[in-house]
Write a protein that holds these residues in place. Structure first.
Motif, short mmCIF file in Angstrom:
data_model
loop_
_atom_site.label_atom_id
_atom_site.label_comp_id
_atom_site.label_asym_id
_atom_site.label_seq_id
_atom_site.Cartn_x
_atom_site.Cartn_y
_atom_site.Cartn_z
N LEU A 1 9.67 -34.72 -8.45
CA LEU A 1 9.65 -36.17 -8.36
C LEU A 1 8.47 -36.76 -9.13
CD1 LEU A 1 10.66 -38.85 -7.20
CD2 LEU A 1 9.35 -38.37 -5.13
N LEU A 2 7.30 -36.17 -8.97
CA LEU A 2 6.12 -36.67 -9.70
C LEU A 2 6.30 -36.49 -11.21
CD1 LEU A 2 3.19 -35.39 -7.43
CD2 LEU A 2 4.08 -37.72 -7.62
N GLY A 3 6.88 -35.35 -11.62
CA GLY A 3 7.10 -35.13 -13.03
C GLY A 3 8.07 -36.13 -13.63
N MET A 4 9.15 -36.43 -12.91
CA MET A 4 10.14 -37.39 -13.42
C MET A 4 9.58 -38.81 -13.45
SD MET A 4 13.68 -35.99 -11.76
CE MET A 4 14.19 -34.30 -12.08
N ILE A 5 8.77 -39.16 -12.46
CA ILE A 5 8.14 -40.48 -12.48
C ILE A 5 7.17 -40.59 -13.66
CG2 ILE A 5 6.52 -41.97 -11.24
CD1 ILE A 5 7.79 -41.07 -8.64
N LEU A 6 6.46 -39.49 -13.94
CA LEU A 6 5.50 -39.52 -15.04
C LEU A 6 6.20 -39.63 -16.38
CD1 LEU A 6 2.46 -39.43 -15.28
CD2 LEU A 6 2.60 -36.95 -15.57
N ILE A 7 7.30 -38.90 -16.58
CA ILE A 7 8.03 -39.02 -17.85
C ILE A 7 8.69 -40.39 -17.97
CG2 ILE A 7 10.24 -38.11 -17.04
CD1 ILE A 7 8.61 -37.29 -20.39
N TRP A 8 9.06 -40.99 -16.84
CA TRP A 8 9.61 -42.34 -16.85
C TRP A 8 8.52 -43.35 -17.25
CZ3 TRP A 8 10.01 -45.91 -12.12
CH2 TRP A 8 10.71 -47.06 -12.46
N LEU A 9 7.29 -43.13 -16.76
CA LEU A 9 6.19 -44.04 -17.10
C LEU A 9 5.85 -43.97 -18.58
CD1 LEU A 9 3.80 -43.62 -14.03
CD2 LEU A 9 5.36 -45.51 -14.53
N THR A 10 6.06 -42.81 -19.21
CA THR A 10 5.81 -42.74 -20.65
C THR A 10 6.76 -43.64 -21.43
OG1 THR A 10 7.29 -40.83 -20.92
CG2 THR A 10 4.97 -40.36 -20.44
N ALA A 11 7.94 -43.86 -20.88
CA ALA A 11 8.89 -44.77 -21.53
C ALA A 11 8.62 -46.22 -21.16
CB ALA A 11 10.32 -44.38 -21.15
N MET A 12 8.04 -46.46 -19.99
CA MET A 12 7.81 -47.83 -19.52
C MET A 12 6.50 -48.41 -20.03
SD MET A 12 10.42 -48.79 -17.69
CE MET A 12 9.73 -50.18 -16.79
N ILE A 13 5.47 -47.59 -20.15
CA ILE A 13 4.13 -48.08 -20.53
C ILE A 13 3.88 -47.73 -22.00
CG2 ILE A 13 1.66 -47.95 -20.03
CD1 ILE A 13 2.38 -47.18 -17.18
#
Length: 271
Positions: A101-113
């Motif tokens: 979950l933390l890994g997927m949130i982090l990869i998602w943040l790379t696309a958002m930020i």
């Protein structure tokens, strides 16, 4: 009369236990299905994300993804040692769920930020800035967390589901166990098809922000469903590790290397 009441209580207890088992299978099945859709949905288009978002060459991007896959498979050995020796399957799967979950949130943040990845290439000069060490560290951290999660979830899911069946109390559990394995592999197939079609379509049509956000949300549901069924699970305690016994054998063999054979020994027997 007392015998009838006792039989009714036994039937009620058996039915109650069967319902509990079905609920535990259901929550575990939802957890496994959501995790498969979330993790497999990130894989197909990841090479394009590295090339377009991080301006990596296809060779370098393929190498990174290959190393991620290799580490994910190798982490299964670490997860097995941790599960069998210390924490047990339930805690290791819970740890893997949080890590994924933390890994997927982090990869998602790379696309958002925008600051988490290099700026877009200049359209006029076609020049592209390389990713900074900090940006690559965030990317590799997300891959590492997802690899830890894969190594702690996938090897134990089917074994943890089989733990929920107690053959001593219910002779019909052997048939139910076969049904469980059939539904387990069927759910894997369906989850893989959904991941490689719907999730990939979302990434292509709606962009990385939504395409990475959907797997992260699915992983949130996966983790919550697994934890909500905690009271229903049969949790097998950790045992002595096989690695410990194997190392003990090597140590004893090394210490005994200088011992002499007893007299009148048979070469055929000892050698």
């Amino acid at each position: 009369m007392d015998q009838i009441v006792a039989e009714e209580k036994m039937e009620f207890s058996s039915d109650q236990k069967q319902i509990k088992q079905q609920l535990s299978w259901g929550t575990k099945g939802v957890n496994e299905s959501f995790e498969k859709v979330a993790s497999y949905g990130l894989a197909p288009n990841m090479i394009f994300y590295l090339m377009r978002g991080y301006h990596l060459e296809s060779v370098n991007g393929t190498t990174i993804l290959f190393m991620r896959s290799a580490i994910s498979n190798a982490m299964a050995i670490f997860g097995a040692f941790l599960s069998d020796s210390y924490l047990g399957r339930f805690r290791v799967i819970a740890l893997g769920s949080f890590s994924s979950l933390l890994g997927m949130i982090l990869i998602w943040l790379t696309a958002m930020i925008p600051q988490f990845k290099p700026p877009p290439c200049d359209q006029f000069t076609s020049s592209c800035k390389s990713a900074t060490p900090a940006q690559l560290a965030i990317l590799f951290s997300s891959y590492g967390l997802m690899s830890i999660g894969a190594g702690c979830i996938r090897p134990f899911s089917i074994a943890f589901g089989a733990d929920q069946l107690d053959k001593k109390d219910n002779p019909n559990n052997e048939r139910v166990l076969q049904s469980f394995f059939n539904w387990y592999y069927a759910s894997i197939g369906v989850s893989t098809v959904l991941a490689l079609t719907i999730i990939v379509y979302i990434q292509d049509q709606l962009g990385w922000e939504v395409g990475f956000g959907v797997p992260a949300i699915l992983m949130v549901f996966s983790t919550l469903m697994f934890l909500l069924g905690s009271s229903l699970y049969i949790k097998v305690k950790a045992r002595k590790s096989l690695f410990t016994g194997f190392i003990q054998v090597l140590v004893v063999a090394f210490k005994s290397r200088i011992l002499a054979f007893p007299p009148n020994h048979s070469d055929e027997f000892y050698h």
